[in-house]
Design an enzyme around this catalytic site. Structure first.
Site, short mmCIF file in Angstrom:
data_model
loop_
_atom_site.label_atom_id
_atom_site.label_comp_id
_atom_site.label_asym_id
_atom_site.label_seq_id
_atom_site.Cartn_x
_atom_site.Cartn_y
_atom_site.Cartn_z
NE ARG A 139 7.43 21.43 57.66
CZ ARG A 139 8.45 20.75 57.12
NH1 ARG A 139 8.30 19.51 56.73
NH2 ARG A 139 9.62 21.35 56.97
NE ARG A 193 6.44 23.31 62.53
CZ ARG A 193 6.97 23.56 61.35
NH1 ARG A 193 8.27 23.81 61.24
NH2 ARG A 193 6.23 23.54 60.26
CB CYS A 197 13.27 18.65 61.75
SG CYS A 197 12.98 20.33 62.30
CG HIS A 251 5.12 24.33 53.64
ND1 HIS A 251 5.92 23.73 54.58
CD2 HIS A 251 3.88 23.85 53.86
CE1 HIS A 251 5.19 22.93 55.34
NE2 HIS A 251 3.94 22.99 54.92
CG ASN A 255 13.81 23.73 55.39
OD1 ASN A 255 14.83 23.16 55.03
ND2 ASN A 255 12.70 23.09 55.66
CG ASP A 256 12.07 29.10 58.38
OD1 ASP A 256 11.88 29.83 57.39
OD2 ASP A 256 11.19 28.42 58.89
CD GLU A 305 12.00 27.45 62.49
OE1 GLU A 305 12.06 26.89 61.40
OE2 GLU A 305 10.95 27.52 63.16
NE ARG A 312 11.13 27.79 53.72
CZ ARG A 312 10.78 27.08 54.78
NH1 ARG A 312 10.96 27.55 56.00
NH2 ARG A 312 10.28 25.89 54.65
#
Ligand code: PEP
Ligand code: MG
Length: 579
Positions: free
Chosen positions: A302, A337, A509, A195, A461-462, A438, A472
């Site tokens: 976010r 989100r 995204c 992040h 990403n996830d 995800e 990550r």
């Protein structure tokens, strides 16, 4: 002599500036103003830290073996006495109240004053007692640093134009430092999709992670050059190297400026397929960036920033104000989100509550955390619903792994709607609901979700983290991070097909959506809705507008079956190099 260190370039751009090294065991003391209504809270923070320091010293004293020299315990006793002395126990508190400064700063000022007094003493023994002052003050500073943030920090600008060198940075640190005008950062740990890294990209801060032991090689205040694309850190460069990098910096800025011609152009391929380009928003500051980047809306808002750098959770009104601000400033839909807290998105700036878990990424985060804390979740849902009265809002649940979670989240949403109805508060009764795909399980079952929601959004990403079992944020397994792994690509493809079959919109995204190397592949796979950090939008638009889908090599989708990463890379080169 030039020293060259290599890391992973995670946020493009060149930074040229002096190093500022952060050591965790020497907390970086900064001054900031405390708002009047938080003064007593700040005083309590200092009192609490001082008490903890006392407890620590008492515990240490209790562990001193009975046969140890008396000097050892008298050393601890001296520190305990200092803690009790009004010079440390009450003067800093008076300073917090009179200067409205943070606890750390008040303590630091008092430390400096005491050291000055000791320095003026003739007695060499007494002069050495300044070390004791430092030990005691450092102990309290370290305790404060563990909880190291407070509401409404106002940075002092001391880090302006510096390149931060740190073991690691939290997302909260990154945000605070950006406010201080840092030129870039280099960390020993961290991954390409942590992040912190995502924030750096969206804030446009050149950044490099995974530079082993960098704090041992770089000196504080040393002139540095970093290249956030190649991952190179240079120290001690001679004039010609500095000139070369200054030129690169100018070229980079010129390249960014040249993209502005795409701002007003529609996004469509050469064969006229319209593509949607949306922005990811992390922070309120992103909004002007997004409006300037020509995004058609926000595909991922976010909301975790509302929890960063503060001790208390945001109330409904505060959230409503933040969401409404965005909704009213952006043309196009805003996909909000719900809180994706947990793992690397710390709940309150890194303060730890509850038991330590071994695998936070697999633990109580995102929708799991929200469903377990209905009061917090409902506060947010009410705020999102209320914001929908001011513009087009969509609501999206992160990390949903099964139908029950989706059903529970929806139940909460429906019940909040009823509550607002009873209260006569306006909202969009047809607000669209979507889930993030995800987790591999959700991608495999994407059809089930596609039947039940208005839209899906692929969080690569996830998805990569969970599919390839690589944390990550763990630099030790960074080398396994591979968006082109056939398992990842197949899960993405399955999700796209599921959306197509059920006529459910699918967007992406995660960071893959903003990676120019992958744009053509994703288009070929059927993605027509991309959401990314605003800094990437124009570059991706340029690629889309220069792509003719009907002319992409036929073998493009054979990449889904390629077990050889080298062949996959070559295919990507081929796809990307044709005109
Ligand atoms: C993702 O996982 O791809 C995503 C967009 O969410 P985040 O990076 O915030 O976890
Ligand atoms: Mg995610």
């Amino acid at each position: 002599m030039t020293l060259e260190l290599q890391g992973i370039g995670v946020s493009r751009g060149i930074a040229i500036g002096r190093a500022h090294i952060l050591f965790h065991n020497q907390p970086d003391v900064r001054e900031y103003l405390i708002p009047a209504f938080s003064i007593e809270q700040e005083v309590d923070r200092l009192k609490h830290a001082t008490e903890q320091a006392r407890d620590q010293l008492l515990a240490i004293r209790n562990h001193i073996p009975a046969n140890a020299p008396t000097d050892v315990s008298s050393f601890i006793d001296t520190h305990l006495l200092m803690l009790n002395d009004s010079s440390l126990s009450s003067v800093p508190i008076d300073m917090i109240r009179s200067r409205r400064c943070n606890a750390e700063w008040a303590l630091q000022l008092q430390r400096d004053a005491l050291i000055n007094v000791f320095n003026e003493m003739d007695d060499p023994y007494l002069r050495t007692r300044q070390d004791d002052v430092d030990h005691v003050v450092n102990r309290i500073h370290r305790i404060l640093a563990d909880e190291h943030v407070a509401d409404h920090e106002i940075p002092d600008g001391r880090l302006k134009d510096h390149i931060i060198i740190a073991e690691d940075l939290t997302p909260a640190d990154t945000v605070l430092m950006q406010h201080q005008g840092i030129a870039g950062f280099v960390t020993e740990h961290g991954g390409a999709t942590s992040h912190t890294t995502i924030l750096a990209r969206s804030l446009g801060i050149p950044a490099i992670v995974g530079v082993e032991s960098v704090r041992r090689y770089i000196q504080d205040n040393e002139p540095l050059i970093i290249d956030g694309e190649s991952g190179i850190v240079l120290a001690g460069s001679d004039g010609s190297v500095v000139t070369e990098y200054r030129k690169k910096l100018i070229d980079f800025r010129a390249h960014i400026a040249s993209l502005s011609r795409y701002k007003t152009q529609p996004t469509k391929t050469k064969d006229e397929k319209a593509i949607k380009l949306l922005a990811n928003a992390e922070l309120p500051e992103d909004i002007s960036l997004i409006s300037n980047a020509g995004a058609e809306g926000i595909g991922l808002y976010r909301t975790e920033f509302l929890y960063m750098n503060r001790a208390t959770p945001p109330e409904e009104e505060e959230q409503l104000a933040a969401y409404r601000d965005v909704v009213e400033s952006i043309d196009g839909p805003v996909t909000i989100r719900t809180f994706d807290l947990g793992a690397d998105k710390t709940v309150d700036g890194g303060r730890h509550h509850g038991p330590t878990v071994n695998n936070p990424a697999l633990g109580l985060r995102a929708i799991r955390l929200c469903l377990g804390q209905p009061a917090m979740f409902r506060t947010q849902l009410r705020a999102i619903l209320r914001a929908s009265a001011f513009g087009k809002v969509k609501v999206m649940f992160p990390m949903v792994s099964n139908q029950q979670e989706l059903a529970q989240a929806r139940n909460q949403l429906e019940s909040c709607k009823k509550e607002l109805d009873r209260e006569g508060i306006d909202y969009d009764h047809h607000i669209q609901v979507g889930v993030m795909i995800e987790i591999p399980a959700s991608a495999v079952c994407a059809e089930m979700f596609a039947r039940q929601v208005d839209f899906l959004s692929i969080g690569t990403n996830d998805l990569i983290q969970y599919t390839l079992a690589i944390d990550r944020v763990d630099d030790q397994v960074n080398y396994l991070y591979d968006p082109l792994h056939p398992a990842v690509l197949r899960l993405i493809h399955m999700t796209l097909l599921a959306g197509k079959k059920h006529d459910t919109e699918v967007s992406m995204c995660g960071e893959m959506a903003g990676d120019p190397r992958l744009t053509r592949l994703l288009l070929a796979m059927g993605l027509n809705n991309f959401s990314m950090h605003p800094n990437a939008i124009l570059e991706i638009k340029q690629i889309i507008n220069e792509t003719n889908l009907t002319e992409l090599p036929r073998e493009t989708l054979t990449i889904l079956n390629m077990d050889n990463p080298f062949e996959a890379e070559c295919l990507i080169e081929t796809i990307n190099s044709y005109d």
